[in-house]
Design a protein around this motif. Structure first.
Motif, PDB file in Angstrom:
ATOM      1  N   VAL A 170       0.820  -1.198   0.000  1.00 36.87           N
ATOM      2  CA  VAL A 170       0.000   0.000   0.000  1.00 36.87           C
ATOM      3  C   VAL A 170       0.858   1.254   0.000  1.00 36.87           C
ATOM      4  O   VAL A 170       2.015   1.237   0.388  1.00 36.87           O
ATOM      5  N   SER A 171       0.242   2.343  -0.420  1.00 45.81           N
ATOM      6  CA  SER A 171       0.816   3.663  -0.202  1.00 45.81           C
ATOM      7  C   SER A 171      -0.331   4.568   0.213  1.00 45.81           C
ATOM      8  O   SER A 171      -1.493   4.314  -0.113  1.00 45.81           O
ATOM      9  N   GLY A 172      -0.005   5.577   0.947  1.00 47.38           N
ATOM     10  CA  GLY A 172      -1.006   6.497   1.455  1.00 47.38           C
ATOM     11  C   GLY A 172      -0.532   7.103   2.749  1.00 47.38           C
ATOM     12  O   GLY A 172       0.653   7.035   3.090  1.00 47.38           O
ATOM     13  N   GLU A 173      -1.466   7.672   3.486  1.00 50.98           N
ATOM     14  CA  GLU A 173      -1.107   8.297   4.745  1.00 50.98           C
ATOM     15  C   GLU A 173      -2.227   8.142   5.763  1.00 50.98           C
ATOM     16  O   GLU A 173      -3.378   7.929   5.408  1.00 50.98           O
ATOM     17  N   ILE A 174      -1.849   8.247   7.013  1.00 52.25           N
ATOM     18  CA  ILE A 174      -2.820   8.176   8.100  1.00 52.25           C
ATOM     19  C   ILE A 174      -3.289   9.597   8.381  1.00 52.25           C
ATOM     20  O   ILE A 174      -2.490  10.481   8.687  1.00 52.25           O
ATOM     21  N   VAL A 175      -4.605   9.795   8.236  1.00 56.60           N
ATOM     22  CA  VAL A 175      -5.220  11.093   8.472  1.00 56.60           C
ATOM     23  C   VAL A 175      -6.466  10.866   9.321  1.00 56.60           C
ATOM     24  O   VAL A 175      -7.317  10.043   8.967  1.00 56.60           O
ATOM     25  N   ASP A 176      -6.584  11.578  10.431  1.00 55.28           N
ATOM     26  CA  ASP A 176      -7.737  11.457  11.330  1.00 55.28           C
ATOM     27  C   ASP A 176      -7.981  10.004  11.736  1.00 55.28           C
ATOM     28  O   ASP A 176      -9.114   9.529  11.725  1.00 55.28           O
ATOM     29  N   ASN A 177      -6.913   9.293  12.039  1.00 51.09           N
ATOM     30  CA  ASN A 177      -6.964   7.902  12.508  1.00 51.09           C
ATOM     31  C   ASN A 177      -7.538   6.929  11.474  1.00 51.09           C
ATOM     32  O   ASN A 177      -8.081   5.885  11.825  1.00 51.09           O
ATOM     33  N   LYS A 178      -7.415   7.278  10.172  1.00 53.65           N
ATOM     34  CA  LYS A 178      -7.814   6.400   9.066  1.00 53.65           C
ATOM     35  C   LYS A 178      -6.662   6.363   8.077  1.00 53.65           C
ATOM     36  O   LYS A 178      -5.934   7.336   7.910  1.00 53.65           O
ATOM     37  N   PHE A 179      -6.512   5.218   7.387  1.00 52.29           N
ATOM     38  CA  PHE A 179      -5.485   5.114   6.355  1.00 52.29           C
ATOM     39  C   PHE A 179      -6.103   5.504   5.024  1.00 52.29           C
ATOM     40  O   PHE A 179      -6.971   4.819   4.502  1.00 52.29           O
ATOM     41  N   LYS A 180      -5.657   6.623   4.475  1.00 53.29           N
ATOM     42  CA  LYS A 180      -6.150   7.099   3.179  1.00 53.29           C
ATOM     43  C   LYS A 180      -5.232   6.531   2.105  1.00 53.29           C
ATOM     44  O   LYS A 180      -4.124   7.015   1.897  1.00 53.29           O
TER      45      LYS A 180
END
Length: 111
Positions: free
Chosen positions: A86-96
């Motif tokens: 995966v790639s993405g980022e953790i924002v507001d305690n969710k993985f986007k």
């Protein structure tokens, strides 16, 4: 004039470096499964895709549990913890997620 040229070159080099970092999201292999069935998450009702990063589970946004096969099959997310790149980022305690590729399951060879 020499100072202006130097400043211009530094600005261009810094801008190119920042652009290069922006275009290459970090890719990592994580555990992926149903957040409720396998990771014990209770924030939502029903079955939802989650990933576990550094031992902590996060619900996934950007893809869903149903986009990766039958969640209730023997190797589906509700019955197994799988690996995903995966790639993405953790924002507001969710993985986007910006990318989510389920990796093949390892099967035991019959002898």
């Amino acid at each position: 004039m020499k100072n202006i040229l130097t400043l211009f070159l530094i600005t261009v080099a810094f801008s190119a470096s920042a652009q290069e970092k922006k275009e290459k999201p970090k890719t990592q292999v994580v555990e992926a499964s149903c957040g409720q069935c396998q990771f014990g998450m209770t924030d939502k009702k029903g079955c939802d895709l989650a990933v576990r990063i550094d031992g902590k589970p996060y619900f996934v946004e950007g893809t869903s549990i149903d986009q990766h096969g039958d969640a209730h099959a023997h190797d589906g997310f509700c019955n197994a913890i799988r690996k995903a790149e995966v790639s993405g980022e953790i924002v507001d305690n969710k993985f986007k997620a910006t990318s989510f590729v389920l990796l093949e399951t390892q099967r035991a060879e019959k002898k």
